[in-house]
Scaffold this motif. Structure first.
Motif, PDB file in Angstrom:
ATOM      1  N   THR A   1       0.829  -1.210   0.000  1.00  0.00           N
ATOM      2  CA  THR A   1       0.000   0.000   0.000  1.00  0.00           C
ATOM      3  C   THR A   1       0.859   1.254   0.000  1.00  0.00           C
ATOM      4  OG1 THR A   1      -1.768  -1.151   1.210  1.00  0.00           O
ATOM      5  CG2 THR A   1      -1.797   1.257   1.238  1.00  0.00           C
TER       6      THR A   1
ATOM      7  N   TYR B   1       3.943   1.653  -1.112  1.00  0.00           N
ATOM      8  CA  TYR B   1       4.657   1.884  -2.358  1.00  0.00           C
ATOM      9  C   TYR B   1       3.730   2.153  -3.536  1.00  0.00           C
ATOM     10  CZ  TYR B   1       9.145   1.149  -0.271  1.00  0.00           C
ATOM     11  OH  TYR B   1      10.270   1.309   0.496  1.00  0.00           O
ATOM     12  N   VAL B   2       2.497   1.693  -3.458  1.00  0.00           N
ATOM     13  CA  VAL B   2       1.523   2.092  -4.481  1.00  0.00           C
ATOM     14  C   VAL B   2       1.296   3.599  -4.405  1.00  0.00           C
ATOM     15  CG1 VAL B   2      -0.905   1.961  -5.141  1.00  0.00           C
ATOM     16  CG2 VAL B   2       0.369  -0.127  -4.708  1.00  0.00           C
ATOM     17  N   LEU B   3       1.137   4.113  -3.186  1.00  0.00           N
ATOM     18  CA  LEU B   3       0.948   5.550  -2.996  1.00  0.00           C
ATOM     19  C   LEU B   3       2.211   6.326  -3.343  1.00  0.00           C
ATOM     20  CD1 LEU B   3      -1.021   5.492   0.401  1.00  0.00           C
ATOM     21  CD2 LEU B   3      -1.947   5.808  -1.917  1.00  0.00           C
TER      22      LEU B   3
ATOM     23  N   LEU C   1       4.666   5.398  -5.510  1.00  0.00           N
ATOM     24  CA  LEU C   1       4.871   5.381  -6.951  1.00  0.00           C
ATOM     25  C   LEU C   1       3.856   6.264  -7.673  1.00  0.00           C
ATOM     26  CD1 LEU C   1       5.672   1.592  -7.526  1.00  0.00           C
ATOM     27  CD2 LEU C   1       7.264   3.506  -7.385  1.00  0.00           C
ATOM     28  N   ARG C   2       2.654   6.337  -7.139  1.00  0.00           N
ATOM     29  CA  ARG C   2       1.657   7.245  -7.726  1.00  0.00           C
ATOM     30  C   ARG C   2       2.135   8.684  -7.593  1.00  0.00           C
ATOM     31  NH1 ARG C   2      -4.310   6.661  -5.457  1.00  0.00           N
ATOM     32  NH2 ARG C   2      -3.987   4.603  -6.437  1.00  0.00           N
ATOM     33  N   ARG C   3       2.733   9.010  -6.435  1.00  0.00           N
ATOM     34  CA  ARG C   3       3.271  10.352  -6.226  1.00  0.00           C
ATOM     35  C   ARG C   3       4.443  10.625  -7.148  1.00  0.00           C
ATOM     36  NH1 ARG C   3       2.364  15.532  -4.727  1.00  0.00           N
ATOM     37  NH2 ARG C   3       4.186  16.460  -3.716  1.00  0.00           N
TER      38      ARG C   3
ATOM     39  N   ARG D   1       5.037   9.361 -10.050  1.00  0.00           N
ATOM     40  CA  ARG D   1       4.607   9.497 -11.443  1.00  0.00           C
ATOM     41  C   ARG D   1       3.990  10.869 -11.723  1.00  0.00           C
ATOM     42  NH1 ARG D   1       3.042   3.891 -10.657  1.00  0.00           N
ATOM     43  NH2 ARG D   1       4.421   2.558 -11.883  1.00  0.00           N
ATOM     44  N   GLN D   2       3.648  11.596 -10.672  1.00  0.00           N
ATOM     45  CA  GLN D   2       3.102  12.931 -10.843  1.00  0.00           C
ATOM     46  C   GLN D   2       4.192  13.967 -11.064  1.00  0.00           C
ATOM     47  OE1 GLN D   2       0.838  13.571  -7.278  1.00  0.00           O
ATOM     48  NE2 GLN D   2      -0.834  12.176  -7.877  1.00  0.00           N
TER      49      GLN D   2
ATOM     50  N   GLU E   1      12.182   3.812  -9.157  1.00  0.00           N
ATOM     51  CA  GLU E   1      11.017   2.948  -9.058  1.00  0.00           C
ATOM     52  C   GLU E   1      11.410   1.487  -9.231  1.00  0.00           C
ATOM     53  OE1 GLU E   1       7.900   4.108 -11.653  1.00  0.00           O
ATOM     54  OE2 GLU E   1       7.833   6.163 -10.929  1.00  0.00           O
TER      55      GLU E   1
ATOM     56  N   GLN F   1      10.598  13.169  -5.163  1.00  0.00           N
ATOM     57  CA  GLN F   1      10.619  12.153  -6.214  1.00  0.00           C
ATOM     58  C   GLN F   1      11.714  11.137  -5.990  1.00  0.00           C
ATOM     59  OE1 GLN F   1      11.606  14.873  -9.165  1.00  0.00           O
ATOM     60  NE2 GLN F   1       9.746  16.057  -8.985  1.00  0.00           N
TER      61      GLN F   1
END
Length: 362
Positions: free
Chosen positions: A215, A217-219, A221-223, A225-226, A236, A356
């Protein structure tokens, strides 16, 4: 017959007991397991204690990430040191260290198993806070708070590993050639004891922590990618490699745990129960040895992440990797995340470019 501590050993366990065969009852499994543990010992002990030395001797101002990595390296290094006893056990296919060592060794082994995964989980949570909430990291993830959380974690680890002492003992066993030997094996007297211990290990030591890690790292990696950070792809990949590697090494062990738990739900002499018990007994030594590999994998990944520092910094490359801070030429100190090689997030700044960064440990 008496064990090394002088107490009477339980009699030879009959075939009616679901745990009548120990993990050393299969020649191929024990030989393969001993070879794996031998390699793990050679890599894990010097690798993890080199990390401990690098942080203690080379880093003056230790970040939260460095403190967590220090505890993880100590736990992994100590666990790797214990492998020498299990190598002897698998190689001789008999327990020669007595009843007290039987309970103590498996307790320490289980404690370090929990400590490793809990520390990796704390790293993931800290990285999530640092990347997604950079302005709050100094408040909710300070070194003072981190030290308190780590102390609580170690207390929890020592408590949650108690079943490994209660349900472990020395007994007489017979191998495939009907030869009597002494084994250090589980001593569950009721099916619910088996279900409790192995379900606890898998749920508390894998499913829940790994769910938190994923959970986080999903959040993260989503950050990432922004942002438009040009090196985020490399970061990543390393993050995902650490998470996936941990899961792959520990998954077989916990699958066997669940197979053994499932077997206890079937009646005695059931073909399904016999098949599940055979799978768990023949695979336990190998899957346990594979799980140990995860504790020697981090030094390898750290070395790979900091390879560009080796020529310049020599033995201090690992400390440089963990610091992740450089001074600018103007004399003002500025936190700079080394996106190419460093995954330290303790100095991530509030602006989006710093959030990042990648981290070399989970």
């Amino acid at each position: 017959m008496k064990n090394l501590s002088g107490s009477n050993l339980p009699p030879t366990v009959g075939d009616s007991n679901p745990e009548s065969d120990s993990v050393v009852s299969n020649d191929f499994s024990t030989t393969f397991g001993a070879l794996i543990l031998g390699l793990v010992f050679l890599l894990g002990v010097p690798g993890n204690f080199f990390i401990v030395w690098s942080i203690l001797a080379r880093i003056r101002r230790r970040s939260v990430t460095a403190i967590l990595i220090l505890n993880l390296a100590f736990a992994d290094g100590f666990l790797m040191f214990l492998t020498i006893f299990f190598i002897i056990y698998l190689a001789k296919q008999t327990w020669v260290f007595g009843a007290a060592m039987c309970k103590g060794m498996f307790y320490l082994c289980n404690s370090n198993m929990y400590a490793s995964i809990f520390l990796i989980t704390l790293m993931s949570v800290h990285r999530l806070v640092a990347v997604v909430f950079p302005r709050k990291v100094s408040l909710i993830a300070s070194k003072k708070i981190a030290r308190r959380v780590i102390v609580v974690m170690w207390v929890l680890v020592m408590l949650i590993a108690i079943p490994s002492v209660v349900f472990r003992d020395v007994r007489i066993d017979k191998d495939e050639r009907n030869k009597t030997r002494v084994v250090c094996a589980p001593n569950h007297t009721l099916p619910r004891h088996v279900r409790f211990q192995y379900a606890l290990e898998t749920v508390a030591g894998f499913i829940l922590p790994y769910a938190i890690i994923i959970t986080c790292y999903v959040l993260i990696l989503r950050r990432l990618r922004q942002t438009k950070f040009k090196r985020r792809i490399r970061s990543e990949k390393l993050i995902l490699a650490i998470v996936v590697m941990f899961g792959l090494f520990w998954l077989p062990y916990h699958v066997i745990n669940m197979i053994q738990v499932a077997a206890e739900w079937y009646p005695d002499n059931s073909p399904t129960r016999e098949m599940l018990e055979h799978i768990s007994k023949s695979s336990r030594a190998v899957t346990s040895a594979l799980a140990f590999i995860s504790s020697c994998a981090n030094p390898v990944l750290y070395t790979f992440a900091g390879k560009s520092y080796i020529k310049k910094n020599g033995l201090a490359f690992m400390a440089k990797l963990f610091e992740g801070i450089t001074s600018d030429q103007g004399g003002n100190k500025k936190s700079r995340v080394l996106g190419k090689d460093t995954l330290d997030t303790s100095n991530i700044q509030a602006n989006s470019s710093a959030s990042q960064s990648g981290q070399n440990g989970i």
